[in-house]
Design a protein around this motif. Structure first.
Motif, PDB file in Angstrom:
ATOM      1  N   UNK A   1       0.828  -1.205   0.000  1.00 47.39           N
ATOM      2  CA  UNK A   1       0.000   0.000   0.000  1.00 47.39           C
ATOM      3  C   UNK A   1       0.863   1.255   0.000  1.00 47.39           C
ATOM      4  N   UNK A   2       1.920   1.258   0.804  1.00 43.25           N
ATOM      5  CA  UNK A   2       2.797   2.420   0.864  1.00 43.25           C
ATOM      6  C   UNK A   2       3.557   2.609  -0.446  1.00 43.25           C
ATOM      7  N   UNK A   3       3.923   1.502  -1.098  1.00 45.83           N
ATOM      8  CA  UNK A   3       4.616   1.608  -2.387  1.00 45.83           C
ATOM      9  C   UNK A   3       3.740   2.328  -3.406  1.00 45.83           C
ATOM     10  N   UNK A   4       2.430   2.082  -3.373  1.00 44.15           N
ATOM     11  CA  UNK A   4       1.509   2.781  -4.282  1.00 44.15           C
ATOM     12  C   UNK A   4       1.370   4.248  -3.896  1.00 44.15           C
ATOM     13  N   UNK A   5       1.284   4.525  -2.601  1.00 42.71           N
ATOM     14  CA  UNK A   5       1.144   5.908  -2.132  1.00 42.71           C
ATOM     15  C   UNK A   5       2.372   6.731  -2.501  1.00 42.71           C
ATOM     16  N   UNK A   6       3.556   6.129  -2.423  1.00 40.27           N
ATOM     17  CA  UNK A   6       4.792   6.833  -2.773  1.00 40.27           C
ATOM     18  C   UNK A   6       4.752   7.275  -4.237  1.00 40.27           C
ATOM     19  N   UNK A   7       4.332   6.388  -5.118  1.00 37.20           N
ATOM     20  CA  UNK A   7       4.240   6.737  -6.537  1.00 37.20           C
ATOM     21  C   UNK A   7       3.253   7.869  -6.763  1.00 37.20           C
ATOM     22  N   UNK A   8       2.113   7.794  -6.102  1.00 38.56           N
ATOM     23  CA  UNK A   8       1.105   8.840  -6.259  1.00 38.56           C
ATOM     24  C   UNK A   8       1.614  10.166  -5.707  1.00 38.56           C
TER      25      UNK A   8
ATOM     26  N   UNK B   1       7.401   7.696 -12.903  1.00 35.50           N
ATOM     27  CA  UNK B   1       7.936   7.305 -11.598  1.00 35.50           C
ATOM     28  C   UNK B   1       8.183   5.804 -11.651  1.00 35.50           C
ATOM     29  N   UNK B   2       9.354   5.375 -11.192  1.00 34.87           N
ATOM     30  CA  UNK B   2       9.700   3.967 -11.375  1.00 34.87           C
ATOM     31  C   UNK B   2      10.413   3.405 -10.155  1.00 34.87           C
TER      32      UNK B   2
END
Length: 704
Positions: free
Chosen positions: A204-211, A221-222
């Protein structure tokens, strides 16, 4: 002389005082009056009025008519320098008015329908607002910031300044150091986020970081090492599951062997990891950035981590991606890139060889993953610092100002060159072509420097997530009011190019897919551009790189300008688009292996990014052997990054996949069919393609 007609055709009372004020300002611009200013101003104003009376006895006159007479009176009165200043002032004001008019026209068009320059932007109200603001921003930079010669080169179509609306506000893209952020925690503006304690939270945090980071930047963003960076949280999940299981068994008074406990722990951990990866994919296809205008441009690199946790992340991610979204739809994001490396996953017996086969199986169904080659001659020189790609093809590794690392670095900006135009102007004169190319490359280098000098003076506080949370390489130690130069000097400034094929037709009469001599000339041109980039790197101590431009909107813009200027030229401007970068034209009838052999020569020169495609008639299905042959041929041709394309149609009602040749689904009769295709590296649906890319897609010859 009671009234005057303004530029908007409104008739208003005539005010002689405005003529005097206009003349006064013209003199002020050249140092003021020499002598009795009031007398000179009065006499000149009187002369203007006399000429107006003589020329417009029975007819009305306009503001432009008055200004023409002011110019004449100034010159006739011997005030030549003042007249020049006045003429320049008029030109500047005219330019501003024209820009304002063009802006309003652009806004009117966006209000009617969101433009399709970016296939990731929808047609929502927030998307319209974003594009209106981008149009205004672009107009500002063109008319108020860019030096005249750079502005003119862009407007003429000699070069194209990519993402002009974001020109001096931000940077293009970055490989995010996911491991560091998850380990240390971060703050996305509303409080601190601690390090996750299970794999679902990590996903979940990995998705939030990208957003969060997408709101600071306009490009991709990669994650360069997604499997490696997520692996520790699989191990944390193993420990959590085992602790919970043993406590529950003890509470129940039940005993179990260590082997049985391990099997249960492994099963639960695998299930949690799968759920985390599935949620991550769902999030990246549903959560929006940029005020809700689009989902993040996200890319994931994985495949080479051989640890237990890394392998599980890769396997679960691939299986979740293969399953698709709610009705089986293919996920548009993230761009999924599988890294291939000898001794790790490329050959039978390698520890991750099974994952390579799984990756190909998924790609045969979903178009992703694409494949990057760590053993390419220009990638393997960096050893364990594996090269990460972004879905659009961007790559960054070598560094004139520090360590050659992938994490925490990205492209700052890029400007593309119109190669076909240079070929048209040169005719068959190769010497003239290279002189024109050198001149245009110099403009591009200087333009990137102009932009960099704006970017470097932005402050850390302008990037609350990217710089504030220390995502960028060597941004540690920077305070909110510090400039970001210390960090971004490690990024890359890229010169891109488009239309090598059409350029070769202009120079030699054939493109590189038709003639070996043209192929040799094409390699010479691209290698020459790379040398200029390398020389600029040494001269300026900045990372100038060469990019195989992922032309989306540009593919048609350059062509349209050249048709207007040079007419329709067979094999050059006779279709709606220019061929992407160094690619063999999509309409060229050529085999897959021939195309790979030709394009493979160009990857090593395009150190800012490259990609090659093979087009198939339909999804390969279970024919993994043929698919693998293509991938291995790409590796043998010294490619860095490649993909296999095929039409992917999905009924949104019943989920039936395959090539829907009719307008309705053969299974349920629905007309709601999503037609997914690859565009400049990432996936989108045909209804979001612009007209040039639609025309290009329709002409793609399949490589059997």
């Amino acid at each position: 002389m009671q009234s005057i007609i303004k530029r908007d055709n409104m008739e208003v009372p005539f005010d002689t005082g405005k003529i005097a004020a206009c003349i006064d300002k013209a003199f002020e611009a050249t140092g003021g009056y020499k002598g009795d200013g009031k007398r000179i101003s009065f006499e000149l104003t009187l002369n203007v009025l006399k000429k107006l009376e003589q020329q417009y006895v029975d007819t009305s006159f306009t503001v432009e008519n008055v200004q023409d007479i002011v110019e004449t009176v100034l010159i006739e009165g011997g005030h030549t320098e003042v007249a020049k200043a006045y003429i320049l002032y008029r030109q500047k004001r005219t330019s501003i008015r024209e820009a304002r008019s063009e802006l309003m026209d652009a806004v009117a068009e966006i209000v009617r329908e969101t433009n399709r320059d970016n296939a990731n932007v929808g047609n929502s109200p927030s998307a319209k607002v974003l594009q209106i603001s981008e149009a205004a921003s672009k107009s500002f930079y063109l008319n108020r910031v860019l030096p005249d010669h750079e502005r003119a080169a862009h407007i003429r179509g000699d070069i194209y300044i990519q993402d002009l609306s974001w020109y001096g506000k931000t940077l293009t893209c970055v490989q995010i150091p996911l491991g560091k952020l998850l380990s240390n925690g971060f703050n996305n503006g509303h409080g601190s986020i601690r390090s996750p304690k299970n794999i679902r939270s990590a996903g979940a945090l990995a998705a939030i970081i990208l957003q969060s980071n997408q709101n600071d930047m306009h490009g991709g963003q990669s994650y360069a090492f997604f499997d490696r960076d997520m692996a520790p949280y699989v191990e944390i999940e193993y420990a959590r599951q085992e602790k919970n299981l043993r406590e529950n068994l003890q509470t129940l008074g039940v005993t179990a062997s260590d082997e049985d406990i391990f099997d249960l722990v492994d099963k639960h951990t695998r299930n949690e990891t799968y759920q985390a990866m599935e949620a991550f994919i769902y999030n990246l296809n549903t959560m929006h950035s940029r005020a809700g205008a689009q989902v993040p441009f996200s890319s994931i690199n994985l495949g080479t981590d051989t640890s237990r946790g890394g392998r599980m992340v890769t396997e679960c991610f691939l299986r979740a991606y293969e399953r698709g979204l709610g009705k089986g739809e293919t996920p548009i994001f993230p761009n999924l890139i599988f890294k291939l490396k000898y001794g790790v996953n490329f050959d039978e017996g390698d520890p991750n060889y099974d994952l390579f086969h799984l990756a190909m199986s998924v790609a045969c169904k979903r178009l992703f993953p694409t494949f990057s080659f760590m053993d390419a001659s220009f990638n393997n020189i960096f050893g364990d610092e594996e090269v990460g790609y972004m879905g659009c093809r961007t790559r960054v590794i070598a560094n004139a100002n520090g360590e050659a690392v992938t994490d925490g670095r990205g492209n700052l900006s890029f400007t593309s060159i119109n190669l076909p135009r240079l070929g048209i102007r040169a005719g068959k004169d190769i010497g003239k072509f290279y002189r024109l190319l050198d001149e245009t490359m110099e403009i591009a280098v200087n333009q990137l420097l102009t932009r960099y000098n704006l970017q470097k003076n932005l402050r850390v506080k302008d990037f609350p997530f990217l710089m504030g949370q220390k995502l960028y390489y060597q941004s540690e130690g920077l305070n909110p009011n510090d400039t970001i130069e210390k960090a971004i000097k490690h990024g890359s400034l890229s010169i891109g190019f488009i239309g090598l094929a059409e350029c070769l037709v202009a120079l030699t009469g054939a493109h590189h897919g038709e003639n070996q001599g043209s192929q040799a000339q094409g390699i010479s041109i691209v290698s020459h551009m790379r040398r200029i980039c390398d020389e600029a790197t040494q001269k300026h101590s900045l990372n100038f790189t060469l990019l195989a431009t992922p032309a989306e909107q540009l593919s048609g813009k350059f062509t349209k300008l050249d048709v207007e200027k040079y007419g329709v030229l067979t094999g050059i401007t006779d279709k709606e688009w220019y061929t992407n970068s160094f690619h063999v034209p999509v309409e060229c009838e050529i085999t897959a292996l021939e195309k790979i052999a030709i394009e493979g020569h160009y990857h090593k020169y395009c150190n800012a990014g490259h990609i090659s495609y093979i087009e198939l008639t339909s999804a390969p299905g279970n024919n993994i052997e043929a698919y693998e042959k293509i991938i291995r041929a790409m590796s043998e041709a010294d490619m860095g990054y490649g993909a296999v394309n095929f039409p992917l149609d999905i009924c949104r009602d019943c989920g039936k996949q395959g090539l829907h040749t009719s307008e309705i689904c053969t299974a349920c009769g629905s007309s709601d069919i999503s037609r997914v295709r690859r565009i400049t590296g990432y996936l989108s649906t045909l209804d979001r393609f612009n007209d040039s890319k639609l025309a290009e897609e329709s002409r793609r010859i399949k490589h059997e």
